[in-house]
Write a protein that holds these residues in place. Structure first.
Motif, PDB file in Angstrom:
ATOM      1  N   ARG A 106       9.496  20.330 -32.384  1.00 56.50           N
ATOM      2  CA  ARG A 106       9.954  21.387 -31.489  1.00 56.50           C
ATOM      3  C   ARG A 106      10.743  22.426 -32.277  1.00 56.50           C
ATOM      4  NH1 ARG A 106      13.189  17.240 -31.831  1.00 56.50           N
ATOM      5  NH2 ARG A 106      15.435  17.430 -31.500  1.00 56.50           N
ATOM      6  N   LEU A 107      10.965  23.579 -31.672  1.00 57.86           N
ATOM      7  CA  LEU A 107      11.828  24.597 -32.253  1.00 57.86           C
ATOM      8  C   LEU A 107      13.284  24.241 -31.986  1.00 57.86           C
ATOM      9  CD1 LEU A 107      10.002  27.854 -31.134  1.00 57.86           C
ATOM     10  CD2 LEU A 107       9.960  26.812 -33.403  1.00 57.86           C
ATOM     11  N   ARG A 108      14.137  24.504 -32.953  1.00 57.55           N
ATOM     12  CA  ARG A 108      15.556  24.235 -32.758  1.00 57.55           C
ATOM     13  C   ARG A 108      16.121  25.049 -31.593  1.00 57.55           C
ATOM     14  NH1 ARG A 108      19.746  21.838 -35.290  1.00 57.55           N
ATOM     15  NH2 ARG A 108      21.794  22.820 -35.251  1.00 57.55           N
ATOM     16  N   GLU A 109      15.648  26.276 -31.453  1.00 55.62           N
ATOM     17  CA  GLU A 109      16.181  27.120 -30.384  1.00 55.62           C
ATOM     18  C   GLU A 109      15.748  26.634 -29.006  1.00 55.62           C
ATOM     19  OE1 GLU A 109      14.479  31.163 -30.484  1.00 55.62           O
ATOM     20  OE2 GLU A 109      13.152  30.385 -32.049  1.00 55.62           O
ATOM     21  N   SER A 110      14.653  25.884 -28.924  1.00 55.30           N
ATOM     22  CA  SER A 110      14.184  25.419 -27.617  1.00 55.30           C
ATOM     23  C   SER A 110      15.001  24.250 -27.087  1.00 55.30           C
ATOM     24  CB  SER A 110      12.710  25.011 -27.697  1.00 55.30           C
ATOM     25  OG  SER A 110      12.559  23.821 -28.435  1.00 55.30           O
ATOM     26  N   CYS A 111      15.784  23.595 -27.966  1.00 58.13           N
ATOM     27  CA  CYS A 111      16.574  22.444 -27.523  1.00 58.13           C
ATOM     28  C   CYS A 111      18.058  22.660 -27.791  1.00 58.13           C
ATOM     29  CB  CYS A 111      16.092  21.164 -28.202  1.00 58.13           C
ATOM     30  SG  CYS A 111      16.164  21.200 -30.011  1.00 58.13           S
ATOM     31  N   SER A 112      18.471  23.933 -27.872  1.00 62.40           N
ATOM     32  CA  SER A 112      19.865  24.220 -28.212  1.00 62.40           C
ATOM     33  C   SER A 112      20.828  23.833 -27.095  1.00 62.40           C
ATOM     34  CB  SER A 112      20.030  25.703 -28.546  1.00 62.40           C
ATOM     35  OG  SER A 112      19.648  26.501 -27.434  1.00 62.40           O
ATOM     36  N   ASP A 113      20.313  23.717 -25.876  1.00 63.18           N
ATOM     37  CA  ASP A 113      21.142  23.318 -24.734  1.00 63.18           C
ATOM     38  C   ASP A 113      20.274  22.435 -23.857  1.00 63.18           C
ATOM     39  OD1 ASP A 113      22.915  22.999 -22.678  1.00 63.18           O
ATOM     40  OD2 ASP A 113      23.166  25.126 -22.249  1.00 63.18           O
ATOM     41  N   SER A 114      20.268  21.148 -24.134  1.00 64.11           N
ATOM     42  CA  SER A 114      19.320  20.262 -23.470  1.00 64.11           C
ATOM     43  C   SER A 114      19.964  18.916 -23.153  1.00 64.11           C
ATOM     44  CB  SER A 114      18.083  20.048 -24.356  1.00 64.11           C
ATOM     45  OG  SER A 114      18.452  19.467 -25.593  1.00 64.11           O
ATOM     46  N   ARG A 115      19.302  18.176 -22.312  1.00 63.92           N
ATOM     47  CA  ARG A 115      19.743  16.838 -21.945  1.00 63.92           C
ATOM     48  C   ARG A 115      18.867  15.820 -22.648  1.00 63.92           C
ATOM     49  NH1 ARG A 115      23.966  13.819 -19.844  1.00 63.92           N
ATOM     50  NH2 ARG A 115      23.135  11.827 -19.172  1.00 63.92           N
ATOM     51  N   LEU A 116      19.493  14.971 -23.479  1.00 62.18           N
ATOM     52  CA  LEU A 116      18.784  13.865 -24.110  1.00 62.18           C
ATOM     53  C   LEU A 116      18.900  12.639 -23.216  1.00 62.18           C
ATOM     54  CD1 LEU A 116      19.844  14.130 -27.867  1.00 62.18           C
ATOM     55  CD2 LEU A 116      17.942  15.222 -26.687  1.00 62.18           C
ATOM     56  N   GLN A 117      17.805  11.909 -23.076  1.00 68.39           N
ATOM     57  CA  GLN A 117      17.783  10.716 -22.241  1.00 68.39           C
ATOM     58  C   GLN A 117      17.287   9.526 -23.058  1.00 68.39           C
ATOM     59  OE1 GLN A 117      15.072  12.117 -19.233  1.00 68.39           O
ATOM     60  NE2 GLN A 117      16.718  12.933 -17.957  1.00 68.39           N
ATOM     61  N   PHE A 118      17.879   8.362 -22.817  1.00 68.29           N
ATOM     62  CA  PHE A 118      17.459   7.123 -23.460  1.00 68.29           C
ATOM     63  C   PHE A 118      17.094   6.134 -22.355  1.00 68.29           C
ATOM     64  CE2 PHE A 118      20.936   8.835 -26.270  1.00 68.29           C
ATOM     65  CZ  PHE A 118      20.071   9.438 -27.179  1.00 68.29           C
ATOM     66  N   PRO A 119      15.828   6.123 -21.920  1.00 69.97           N
ATOM     67  CA  PRO A 119      15.439   5.327 -20.754  1.00 69.97           C
ATOM     68  C   PRO A 119      15.719   3.833 -20.888  1.00 69.97           C
ATOM     69  CG  PRO A 119      13.729   6.917 -21.285  1.00 69.97           C
ATOM     70  CD  PRO A 119      14.716   6.950 -22.412  1.00 69.97           C
ATOM     71  N   LEU A 120      15.747   3.304 -22.114  1.00 68.04           N
ATOM     72  CA  LEU A 120      16.002   1.876 -22.305  1.00 68.04           C
ATOM     73  C   LEU A 120      17.467   1.591 -22.616  1.00 68.04           C
ATOM     74  CD1 LEU A 120      12.839   0.878 -24.386  1.00 68.04           C
ATOM     75  CD2 LEU A 120      13.173   0.902 -21.902  1.00 68.04           C
ATOM     76  N   GLY A 121      18.292   2.636 -22.643  1.00 66.28           N
ATOM     77  CA  GLY A 121      19.714   2.446 -22.875  1.00 66.28           C
ATOM     78  C   GLY A 121      20.108   2.445 -24.333  1.00 66.28           C
ATOM     79  N   TYR A 122      19.174   2.622 -25.245  1.00 65.34           N
ATOM     80  CA  TYR A 122      19.503   2.666 -26.664  1.00 65.34           C
ATOM     81  C   TYR A 122      18.424   3.445 -27.411  1.00 65.34           C
ATOM     82  CZ  TYR A 122      15.914  -0.826 -27.819  1.00 65.34           C
ATOM     83  OH  TYR A 122      14.710  -1.478 -27.994  1.00 65.34           O
ATOM     84  N   TYR A 123      18.772   3.875 -28.633  1.00 64.77           N
ATOM     85  CA  TYR A 123      17.833   4.638 -29.446  1.00 64.77           C
ATOM     86  C   TYR A 123      18.300   4.624 -30.888  1.00 64.77           C
ATOM     87  CZ  TYR A 123      15.379   8.608 -31.534  1.00 64.77           C
ATOM     88  OH  TYR A 123      14.626   9.398 -32.363  1.00 64.77           O
ATOM     89  N   ALA A 124      17.362   4.549 -31.816  1.00 56.21           N
ATOM     90  CA  ALA A 124      17.634   4.760 -33.236  1.00 56.21           C
ATOM     91  C   ALA A 124      16.513   5.627 -33.794  1.00 56.21           C
ATOM     92  CB  ALA A 124      17.711   3.437 -33.994  1.00 56.21           C
ATOM     93  N   GLY A 125      16.876   6.595 -34.629  1.00 55.59           N
ATOM     94  CA  GLY A 125      15.837   7.459 -35.153  1.00 55.59           C
ATOM     95  C   GLY A 125      16.292   8.286 -36.337  1.00 55.59           C
ATOM     96  N   LEU A 126      15.326   8.967 -36.921  1.00 54.22           N
ATOM     97  CA  LEU A 126      15.552   9.919 -37.998  1.00 54.22           C
ATOM     98  C   LEU A 126      15.223  11.310 -37.472  1.00 54.22           C
ATOM     99  CD1 LEU A 126      13.823   8.030 -40.933  1.00 54.22           C
ATOM    100  CD2 LEU A 126      16.225   8.683 -40.911  1.00 54.22           C
ATOM    101  N   ALA A 127      15.985  12.299 -37.889  1.00 57.89           N
ATOM    102  CA  ALA A 127      15.706  13.673 -37.485  1.00 57.89           C
ATOM    103  C   ALA A 127      15.788  14.579 -38.715  1.00 57.89           C
ATOM    104  CB  ALA A 127      16.705  14.141 -36.422  1.00 57.89           C
ATOM    105  N   PHE A 128      14.858  15.517 -38.802  1.00 57.12           N
ATOM    106  CA  PHE A 128      14.839  16.491 -39.882  1.00 57.12           C
ATOM    107  C   PHE A 128      14.943  17.892 -39.282  1.00 57.12           C
ATOM    108  CE2 PHE A 128      12.521  12.840 -41.419  1.00 57.12           C
ATOM    109  CZ  PHE A 128      12.959  12.686 -42.722  1.00 57.12           C
ATOM    110  N   SER A 129      15.722  18.725 -39.915  1.00 58.73           N
ATOM    111  CA  SER A 129      15.812  20.132 -39.538  1.00 58.73           C
ATOM    112  C   SER A 129      15.302  20.958 -40.715  1.00 58.73           C
ATOM    113  CB  SER A 129      17.259  20.501 -39.200  1.00 58.73           C
ATOM    114  OG  SER A 129      17.347  21.846 -38.792  1.00 58.73           O
ATOM    115  N   VAL A 130      14.268  21.769 -40.472  1.00 57.70           N
ATOM    116  CA  VAL A 130      13.608  22.524 -41.539  1.00 57.70           C
ATOM    117  C   VAL A 130      13.750  24.021 -41.259  1.00 57.70           C
ATOM    118  CG1 VAL A 130      11.415  23.005 -42.691  1.00 57.70           C
ATOM    119  CG2 VAL A 130      11.963  20.667 -41.967  1.00 57.70           C
ATOM    120  N   ASP A 131      14.399  24.729 -42.172  1.00 59.93           N
ATOM    121  CA  ASP A 131      14.502  26.184 -42.100  1.00 59.93           C
ATOM    122  C   ASP A 131      13.213  26.748 -42.697  1.00 59.93           C
ATOM    123  OD1 ASP A 131      14.977  28.872 -42.458  1.00 59.93           O
ATOM    124  OD2 ASP A 131      16.959  28.629 -43.342  1.00 59.93           O
ATOM    125  N   THR A 132      12.282  27.122 -41.836  1.00 57.49           N
ATOM    126  CA  THR A 132      10.951  27.482 -42.324  1.00 57.49           C
ATOM    127  C   THR A 132      10.954  28.763 -43.152  1.00 57.49           C
ATOM    128  OG1 THR A 132      10.444  28.652 -40.254  1.00 57.49           O
ATOM    129  CG2 THR A 132       9.841  26.316 -40.381  1.00 57.49           C
TER     130      THR A 132
END
Length: 338
Positions: A106-132
């Motif tokens: 996704r674009l960073r600007e599209s999620c600058s003000d968003s609600r994250l949800q964890f339907p199972l009550g937990y989450y682990a992950g990796l995230a990368f931010s790329v300045d194209t």
């Protein structure tokens, strides 16, 4: 942490206050910030890979939280799920969900003000931010040789601000899963290598592999969440798909597809695992007779319950109660403890 299960995440976050996330900055400093609109807990490690890319390892025990950050144009956000599930409430109110091995783009600007949800009550992950834009100004040789550019990736994956989730079958997991098991000091070098490989992979994927479910409309998401609440409020009750469809004004196909998109499993499989978790808890923590435990989790017939429990856990209910220990058989990584 080496195993990203709900239990290891809960153990690691146990000493954090509710509603707080602890962040390790690229300079190695620790700071604690509120987890907005959440009573959960979280940790993240931020790693600067190069001028055009950063990486973040993050894990949460929460139902969700509100995320606000800068809306820099031209930034590509890539989120890879190690365990649990994560969803985004998109600008139009629809939702996009990510399960283990999946990659959200996704674009960073599209999620600058968003609600994250964890339907199972937990989450682990990796995230990368790329300045194209910086990427294209300093394009690494492997990407240049294959004709992969930041602008090209934006045009291919995010036209009109679209967000996309690739399923686990896209081949991303073998690249990224090992990063979460590396020592902290090894992650910058390996992370830089892997983000270049990931961008090469994204540049080479064939169109059929790009197909993914679109964001689920707001009204359907609300109905699916209401179905889930009905299912888990009393495990002694059983509902048919047809009953739930009529009650929540969904056709059966939409209910089944939506439930699997949000919670990661078909309704039947999800509820079987949830019932067995609750049965195991009751066997450990209560003196209910086996028939009472069976009834509490929706089995009128003790024999059917015994067979189901043995198949799921690997022990008869009586054996499990005598041992009074953790599950020795099959584990249930996809369903949260209630």
């Amino acid at each position: 942490m080496t195993l990203w299960t709900k239990e290891t995440i809960t153990g690691d976050l146990r000493n954090l206050p509710a509603g707080v996330q602890e962040i390790r900055t690229p300079e190695g400093e620790l700071c604690r910030l509120p987890l907005p609109e959440s009573g959960g807990r979280g940790r993240s490690e931020e790693i600067r890979l190069c001028d055009w890319a950063t990486m973040r390892l993050e894990w949460y025990e929460a139902e969700g939280f509100h995320s606000r950050h800068g809306a820099e144009p031209g930034f590509l956000e890539l989120s890879f799920c190690l365990s649990g599930r994560m969803g985004w409430q998109l600008r139009d109110g629809s939702g996009l969900y990510l399960g283990p091995g999946g990659l959200a783009i996704r674009l960073r600007e599209s999620c600058s003000d968003s609600r994250l949800q964890f339907p199972l009550g937990y989450y682990a992950g990796l995230a990368f931010s790329v300045d194209t834009r910086t990427l294209d100004a300093q394009l690494p040789v492997p990407l240049a040789q294959m004709g992969v550019t930041g602008a090209g990736l934006l045009e291919r994956y995010c036209p009109g601000g679209r967000s996309l989730a690739l399923a686990a079958q896209a081949g991303v997991a073998p690249l990224l899963e090992p990063l979460a098991r590396l020592p902290r000091e090894a992650r910058p070098a390996w992370g830089l290598l892997r983000i270049q490989e990931l961008l090469l992979l994204l540049g080479a994927l064939e169109q059929p592999e790009l197909s993914s479910p679109e964001g689920w409309p707001r009204d359907q998401l609300a109905a699916i969440q209401a179905v889930h609440a009905r299912l888990v409020e009393d495990l002694s009750r059983r509902y048919t798909i047809e009953e739930l469809s009529r009650e929540h004004l969904l056709n059966t196909s939409a209910l089944k597809a939506g439930f699997k998109a949000v919670y990661g499993q078909p309704v039947g499989a999800y509820m079987r695992e949830l019932r067995m978790r609750e049965a195991a808890r009751l066997l450990r923590e209560s003196d209910l007779p086996i028939a009472g435990v069976a009834a509490a989790v929706g089995y009128e017939n003790q024999g059917k319950f015994t067979r189901a429990f043995k198949e799921a856990v690997g022990l008869l209910p009586t054996e499990y109660r005598r041992q009074n220990g953790p599950l020795r058989g099959k584990q249930f990584p996809g369903v949260p403890r209630q």
